[in-house]
Design an enzyme around this catalytic site. Structure first.
Site, PDB file in Angstrom:
ATOM      1  N   GLU A  98       0.839  -1.196   0.000  1.00 20.25           N
ATOM      2  CA  GLU A  98       0.000   0.000   0.000  1.00 20.25           C
ATOM      3  C   GLU A  98       0.872   1.242   0.000  1.00 20.25           C
ATOM      4  O   GLU A  98       1.865   1.286   0.721  1.00 20.25           O
ATOM      5  CB  GLU A  98      -0.922  -0.013   1.225  1.00 20.25           C
ATOM      6  N   HIS A 117      -8.039   1.835   1.370  1.00 21.92           N
ATOM      7  CA  HIS A 117      -7.937   1.393   2.764  1.00 21.92           C
ATOM      8  C   HIS A 117      -8.774   2.293   3.675  1.00 21.92           C
ATOM      9  O   HIS A 117      -8.304   2.805   4.686  1.00 21.92           O
ATOM     10  CB  HIS A 117      -6.482   1.373   3.224  1.00 21.92           C
TER      11      HIS A 117
END
Length: 151
Positions: A98, A117
């Site tokens: 990420e 997220h």
């Protein structure tokens, strides 16, 4: 009209679920599911738990949703399953890396929904988290077990 099936360490019943399977029966539990929604913590046991074998066990018209942790999914295996039309689609809020790299094939797949997220964020998120913190401070003072504790 929704049938809710769960998978957990034991097959003990859980309120709100029509059926519970123990972890070792995951493939059986998901074989007929229209949606497989992953909410597990990342542990040694759950790392890449959702792999090619799991995607092969799912229906080809099923959707896979990950709002847990990225590394619980073998991302290349998921991409292979999506590209082979072995799954109808995926909704992904977390990734092995990420932010999701620009070069990831997931960006190009029309049947994939990507969020940054943030699946847990709702209008009342901070109020709800504050309520949990307040409750747990009270529990700390009385020596009770914490509510909603992740171990």
């Amino acid at each position: 009209g929704v049938r809710v099936t769960g998978v957990r360490r034991s097959d003990d019943p859980v309120p709100g679920f029509d059926e519970i399977y123990a972890t070792e029966r995951l493939l059986e539990a998901i074989a007929d599911a229209e949606f497989v929604i992953v909410t597990v913590p990342l542990t040694d046991e759950t790392h890449h738990r959702f792999d090619a074998e799991v995607f092969e066990a799912m229906r080809d018209d099923a959707y896979f949703v990950n709002v847990a942790r990225g590394p619980v999914v073998d991302e290349p295996a998921l991409i292979d399953a999506l590209e082979a039309d072995s799954l109808a689609g995926a909704a992904l809020d977390v990734f092995e890396e990420e932010p999701l790299p620009e070069a990831s094939p997931l960006w190009e797949l029309d049947e994939v929904i990507i969020s940054p997220h943030c699946a847990a964020y709702t209008r009342d998120y901070f109020r709800d988290v504050g309520d949990i913190v307040r409750e747990n401070v009270d529990r700390l003072e009385t020596g009770e077990a914490f509510h909603n504790q992740v171990v």
